[in-house]
Design a protein around this motif. Sequence first.
Motif, PDB file in Angstrom:
ATOM      1  N   ALA A 113      -0.998  -8.851   3.999  1.00 42.33           N
ATOM      2  CA  ALA A 113      -2.425  -9.129   4.170  1.00 42.33           C
ATOM      3  C   ALA A 113      -3.287  -7.957   3.688  1.00 42.33           C
ATOM      4  O   ALA A 113      -4.328  -8.158   3.054  1.00 42.33           O
ATOM      5  N   VAL A 114      -2.847  -6.740   3.974  1.00 43.80           N
ATOM      6  CA  VAL A 114      -3.604  -5.556   3.544  1.00 43.80           C
ATOM      7  C   VAL A 114      -3.641  -5.467   2.022  1.00 43.80           C
ATOM      8  O   VAL A 114      -4.698  -5.221   1.421  1.00 43.80           O
ATOM      9  N   TYR A 129      -3.255  -7.919  -0.098  1.00 47.19           N
ATOM     10  CA  TYR A 129      -4.052  -9.040  -0.610  1.00 47.19           C
ATOM     11  C   TYR A 129      -5.544  -8.742  -0.479  1.00 47.19           C
ATOM     12  O   TYR A 129      -6.323  -8.974  -1.411  1.00 47.19           O
ATOM     13  N   LEU A 130      -5.939  -8.192   0.671  1.00 46.39           N
ATOM     14  CA  LEU A 130      -7.345  -7.835   0.873  1.00 46.39           C
ATOM     15  C   LEU A 130      -7.775  -6.765  -0.122  1.00 46.39           C
ATOM     16  O   LEU A 130      -8.896  -6.800  -0.659  1.00 46.39           O
ATOM     17  N   LEU A 131      -6.890  -5.811  -0.379  1.00 49.07           N
ATOM     18  CA  LEU A 131      -7.198  -4.759  -1.351  1.00 49.07           C
ATOM     19  C   LEU A 131      -7.448  -5.344  -2.729  1.00 49.07           C
ATOM     20  O   LEU A 131      -8.413  -4.969  -3.421  1.00 49.07           O
ATOM     21  N   VAL A 183      -8.406  -8.379  -3.440  1.00 47.82           N
ATOM     22  CA  VAL A 183      -9.644  -9.165  -3.416  1.00 47.82           C
ATOM     23  C   VAL A 183     -10.857  -8.257  -3.555  1.00 47.82           C
ATOM     24  O   VAL A 183     -11.787  -8.529  -4.327  1.00 47.82           O
ATOM     25  N   VAL A 184     -10.855  -7.150  -2.816  1.00 44.23           N
ATOM     26  CA  VAL A 184     -11.997  -6.224  -2.851  1.00 44.23           C
ATOM     27  C   VAL A 184     -12.179  -5.640  -4.245  1.00 44.23           C
ATOM     28  O   VAL A 184     -13.301  -5.571  -4.764  1.00 44.23           O
TER      29      VAL A 184
END
Length: 305
Positions: A40-41, A43-45, A47-48
């Motif tokens: 999740a981390v 993936y969020l990275l 996306v950002v």
Amino acid sequence: MSLPIRKVPLTHGAQWLMRAINLGRRNPRAIFGAALLLIAVLYLLMVVFTLPLQFGEAPDFETAVTTVALAALAAVLILPVLLGGLMHVIREAENGRPTRARDLFAPLRLHKALPLALLGLIQIALALICGSLLVWATGADYWPQYQEMVRGAITGRITTVPTAEQPALVALAQLLFYYFSTAVVLVSVPQIMFSGLGLSDAVKRSFGASLWNLGAYLFATMLFMLGAMIAGLMVSIAALVVAMLGAAVTPMLGHLLAWLLFAAYGTVFLVVMCGTCYYAWSDVFAEDGDAAATPAPAQHDRFEA
């Protein structure tokens, strides 16, 4: 004082993998939860970092490549930190100590994040060395042709696949890069996390171990990649089936079921990979009292993952 690097038999590579496959019996919520949190981390990275590509006008090729390169650089730097956190959770759970999924961020609390992140720079340096060898081995025209092929793939044009002048040397350079970058970086993570070594000492000892135990390392890698490919193929087929079944209800359900299946596969993949590296460290370096040796699995052990 650091203990000597142990020379282990080739069969220990299989033992590390078997023990890693059986991980999670004592605290599956923490171990698999930490692996899912790691995904999740990352993936969020991604996306950002790729938000600029998702809004406004369509970016040109150079902008897209630069953005993706920055996202990849951030991932390379943060991944060793997260892997160190996952190995920390594995170690605590396997030794019967209380731990939770959020202990994935233990390297921050233990002030190990910076040396772990710098391992990413080591990997980048190895990639640059490998790239220099590839430029020399492929010839002057290869990389312009390769870039043109990438542009064609992005824009939908069909281009000719370039060929290297010395394909055998290219394959050898790539093999050496993948082996040493993986062996040195992954085994340096527990060296920094658990052995109290600095970055340079951890890298030196991990490099020495990758040479001294070449057979066991390669055997474990071969078995792991073979299992990962077989499992990945099975998961892909299962994802296609559940996507079709879910789409009979609603397309969104089909996509969701397939995504959940791939997320589960990625979670198990990370746990087994980190577990194998953790047991390799504890067996080869034997620097910790509670992880000093890797006993051979009993004959009645079963695969449970």
